[in-house]
Design a protein around this motif. Structure first.
Motif, mmCIF file in Angstrom:
data_model
loop_
_atom_site.group_PDB
_atom_site.id
_atom_site.type_symbol
_atom_site.label_atom_id
_atom_site.label_comp_id
_atom_site.label_asym_id
_atom_site.label_seq_id
_atom_site.Cartn_x
_atom_site.Cartn_y
_atom_site.Cartn_z
ATOM 1 N N ASP A 1 43.217 -50.215 82.778
ATOM 2 C CA ASP A 1 42.451 -48.743 82.200
ATOM 3 C C ASP A 1 42.289 -47.747 83.427
ATOM 4 O O ASP A 1 42.772 -46.696 83.688
ATOM 5 C CB ASP A 1 41.836 -49.062 81.160
ATOM 6 C CG ASP A 1 41.885 -48.659 79.742
ATOM 7 O OD1 ASP A 1 42.840 -47.628 79.798
ATOM 8 O OD2 ASP A 1 40.640 -47.947 79.440
ATOM 9 N N LYS B 1 44.918 -46.098 85.617
ATOM 10 C CA LYS B 1 45.618 -45.780 84.632
ATOM 11 C C LYS B 1 47.367 -46.307 84.408
ATOM 12 O O LYS B 1 48.350 -44.871 84.060
ATOM 13 C CB LYS B 1 46.141 -43.959 84.909
ATOM 14 C CG LYS B 1 44.810 -42.881 84.852
ATOM 15 C CD LYS B 1 45.552 -41.786 85.857
ATOM 16 C CE LYS B 1 44.189 -40.924 85.485
ATOM 17 N NZ LYS B 1 42.821 -41.633 85.611
ATOM 18 N N LYS B 2 47.239 -47.158 84.245
ATOM 19 C CA LYS B 2 47.836 -48.449 83.582
ATOM 20 C C LYS B 2 48.079 -48.513 82.647
ATOM 21 O O LYS B 2 47.427 -49.538 81.973
ATOM 22 C CB LYS B 2 48.901 -50.236 84.598
ATOM 23 C CG LYS B 2 48.788 -49.400 86.757
ATOM 24 C CD LYS B 2 48.835 -51.063 86.518
ATOM 25 C CE LYS B 2 49.132 -50.313 88.523
ATOM 26 N NZ LYS B 2 49.986 -50.005 88.774
ATOM 27 N N TYR B 3 48.275 -47.314 82.041
ATOM 28 C CA TYR B 3 47.654 -48.181 80.452
ATOM 29 C C TYR B 3 48.749 -49.132 79.068
ATOM 30 O O TYR B 3 48.546 -49.758 78.642
ATOM 31 C CB TYR B 3 48.248 -46.182 79.695
ATOM 32 C CG TYR B 3 46.224 -45.316 80.221
ATOM 33 C CD1 TYR B 3 45.363 -45.858 80.386
ATOM 34 C CD2 TYR B 3 46.995 -44.510 80.428
ATOM 35 C CE1 TYR B 3 44.717 -44.566 81.025
ATOM 36 C CE2 TYR B 3 46.438 -43.455 81.674
ATOM 37 C CZ TYR B 3 44.797 -43.302 81.522
ATOM 38 O OH TYR B 3 44.252 -43.046 81.938
ATOM 39 N N ALA B 4 50.023 -48.815 80.149
ATOM 40 C CA ALA B 4 51.110 -49.761 79.217
ATOM 41 C C ALA B 4 50.732 -51.370 79.203
ATOM 42 O O ALA B 4 50.652 -52.066 78.582
ATOM 43 C CB ALA B 4 52.295 -49.479 79.913
ATOM 44 N N ALA C 1 44.048 -46.815 74.854
ATOM 45 C CA ALA C 1 44.922 -46.586 76.173
ATOM 46 C C ALA C 1 46.217 -46.363 75.211
ATOM 47 O O ALA C 1 47.088 -45.758 75.909
ATOM 48 C CB ALA C 1 45.073 -48.739 76.661
ATOM 49 N N LEU C 2 46.123 -46.662 74.392
ATOM 50 C CA LEU C 2 47.719 -46.211 73.680
ATOM 51 C C LEU C 2 47.162 -44.859 73.320
ATOM 52 O O LEU C 2 48.253 -43.404 73.241
ATOM 53 C CB LEU C 2 47.718 -47.002 72.097
ATOM 54 C CG LEU C 2 48.074 -48.079 71.903
ATOM 55 C CD1 LEU C 2 47.443 -48.999 70.484
ATOM 56 C CD2 LEU C 2 49.429 -48.326 72.167
ATOM 57 N N GLN D 1 48.477 -43.276 76.432
ATOM 58 C CA GLN D 1 50.096 -42.326 76.568
ATOM 59 C C GLN D 1 50.572 -41.877 74.748
ATOM 60 O O GLN D 1 51.742 -41.818 74.437
ATOM 61 C CB GLN D 1 50.575 -44.151 75.985
ATOM 62 C CG GLN D 1 49.971 -44.903 76.706
ATOM 63 C CD GLN D 1 50.517 -46.318 76.894
ATOM 64 O OE1 GLN D 1 51.698 -46.515 77.011
ATOM 65 N NE2 GLN D 1 50.388 -46.943 76.668
ATOM 66 N N LYS D 2 49.557 -41.156 74.006
ATOM 67 C CA LYS D 2 49.430 -39.990 73.185
ATOM 68 C C LYS D 2 50.942 -41.281 72.092
ATOM 69 O O LYS D 2 51.243 -40.272 71.271
ATOM 70 C CB LYS D 2 50.620 -38.966 73.404
ATOM 71 C CG LYS D 2 49.823 -38.601 74.842
ATOM 72 C CD LYS D 2 49.790 -36.898 74.297
ATOM 73 C CE LYS D 2 49.010 -35.995 75.480
ATOM 74 N NZ LYS D 2 47.887 -36.398 76.272
ATOM 75 N N LYS D 3 50.425 -42.157 71.712
ATOM 76 C CA LYS D 3 51.048 -43.121 71.090
ATOM 77 C C LYS D 3 50.271 -42.876 69.857
ATOM 78 O O LYS D 3 49.574 -43.902 69.235
ATOM 79 C CB LYS D 3 51.367 -44.502 71.600
ATOM 80 C CG LYS D 3 52.184 -44.185 72.655
ATOM 81 C CD LYS D 3 52.735 -45.943 72.783
ATOM 82 C CE LYS D 3 53.890 -45.824 74.165
ATOM 83 N NZ LYS D 3 54.550 -47.475 74.204
ATOM 84 N N TYR E 1 47.509 -45.503 68.064
ATOM 85 C CA TYR E 1 46.198 -45.551 68.024
ATOM 86 C C TYR E 1 46.000 -45.990 66.838
ATOM 87 O O TYR E 1 45.378 -47.085 66.357
ATOM 88 C CB TYR E 1 46.425 -44.754 68.797
ATOM 89 C CG TYR E 1 44.791 -43.743 68.736
ATOM 90 C CD1 TYR E 1 43.676 -44.251 69.551
ATOM 91 C CD2 TYR E 1 44.673 -42.650 67.916
ATOM 92 C CE1 TYR E 1 42.350 -43.729 69.675
ATOM 93 C CE2 TYR E 1 43.208 -42.086 68.100
ATOM 94 C CZ TYR E 1 42.022 -42.987 68.915
ATOM 95 O OH TYR E 1 41.134 -42.222 68.672
#
Length: 207
Positions: free
Chosen positions: A32, A35-38, A64-65, A68-70, A74
Motif C-alpha cells: 500500500d 502504491k502497489k494497490y492491486a 487499496a480498492l 484503484q477507483k474500484k 470498495y
C-alpha cells in the motif's frame, strides 16, 4: 523503508506459499505504501482468509480498492468487513461517508428514492454524527416529499374531494415518517441545530 520491506516480505511469502498470515498483512501495508494497490489487495485477502487482524485487513483492503477507483468493490468489501467487525472505526467512517455523499449527490440530482436508500444504509452504523446526519437528511427528504404531494394535490381540493383526501393521507404519511426520523435524530444529538429547526416545521404541517 517500505520498498525493502515489501520486497523481503513478498519474497518470503513466495517461498512459504503464502502461509504466513501476519507477514501477508504487513506485506499488504508495505505494498500500500509503495502504491502497489492491486498487490496490497491480494495480501490483505490472505490475511482475511486466515482471519489475521481481520477487521483491519478488510479496512485496508477496502482502501487499496478505493485507491484503484474500484468503487463497487470498495463498498462491497466494507459491507463484508462490517459484518465481521461492526465496530471497526475506519470501516464505519468510510462506509458512512460513502453513503452520506452518495445520498446527497442523488438528492441534488432529483433522485429522491435513491437518496433515501443511501441514507438508510447509514442508520445502523455505530457513529453518532453520521447517524444524526442520515436521520436528519431522511427527515428533510420525507418532509419535502409530503410537501410536494400536497402542492400537486391543491387544485383537487375543490374539484375532487375524494382524490384530494387520498393524496393528503399520502402526504401525512410522509410527514409522520419525517417526524419519526427527526425525533430519533434529536434523541441521539439533542444539541443539533438543524434538527432543532426542522422539528417544529414538520409538527406545524401535521396539525
Amino acid at each position: 523503508n517500505y520498498p525493502v520491506a515489501y520486497a523481503k516480505f513478498s519474497e518470503y511469502l513466495k517461498q512459504t506459499n503464502n502461509q504466513d498470515s501476519a507477514t501477508a498483512y504487513y506485506c499488504g501495508i508495505a505494498a500500500d505504501e509503495v502504491k502497489k494497490y492491486a498487490e496490497a489487495v491480494t495480501f490483505f485477502d490472505i490475511a482475511i482468509q486466515k482471519k489475521f487482524n481481520i477487521g483491519n485487513a478488510y479496512a485496508r483492503k477496502a482502501l487499496a480498492l478505493d485507491a484503484q477507483k474500484k468503487t463497487a468493490e470498495y463498498v462491497a468489501t466494507l459491507e463484508e468487513g462490517l459484518k465481521v467487525d461492526p465496530k471497526n472505526k475506519t470501516m464505519v467512517k468510510n462506509y458512512g461517508l460513502h453513503y452520506l455523499k452518495a445520498g446527497l449527490a442523488a438528492q441534488k440530482a432529483g433522485k429522491a428514492e435513491e437518496a433515501e436508500d443511501c441514507f438508510k444504509k447509514v442508520i445502523p452504523l455505530d457513529h453518532k454524527q453520521y447517524k444524526t446526519n442520515a436521520l436528519y437528511s431522511l427527515g428533510v427528504l420525507c418532509y419535502n416529499d409530503g410537501a410536494n404531494i400536497l402542492k400537486k394535490a391543491a387544485p383537487l381540493a375543490n374539484s375532487d374531494a375524494d382524490k384530494y383526501a387520498a393524496e393528503k393521507e399520502k402526504a401525512d404519511g410522509r410527514f409522520k415518517e419525517a417526524l419519526d426520523y427527526l425525533e430519533e435524530a434529536a434523541k441521539i444529538s439533542p444539541e443539533n441545530e438543524n434538527v432543532k429547526k426542522m422539528l417544529p416545521q414538520v409538527k406545524a404541517v401535521m396539525k
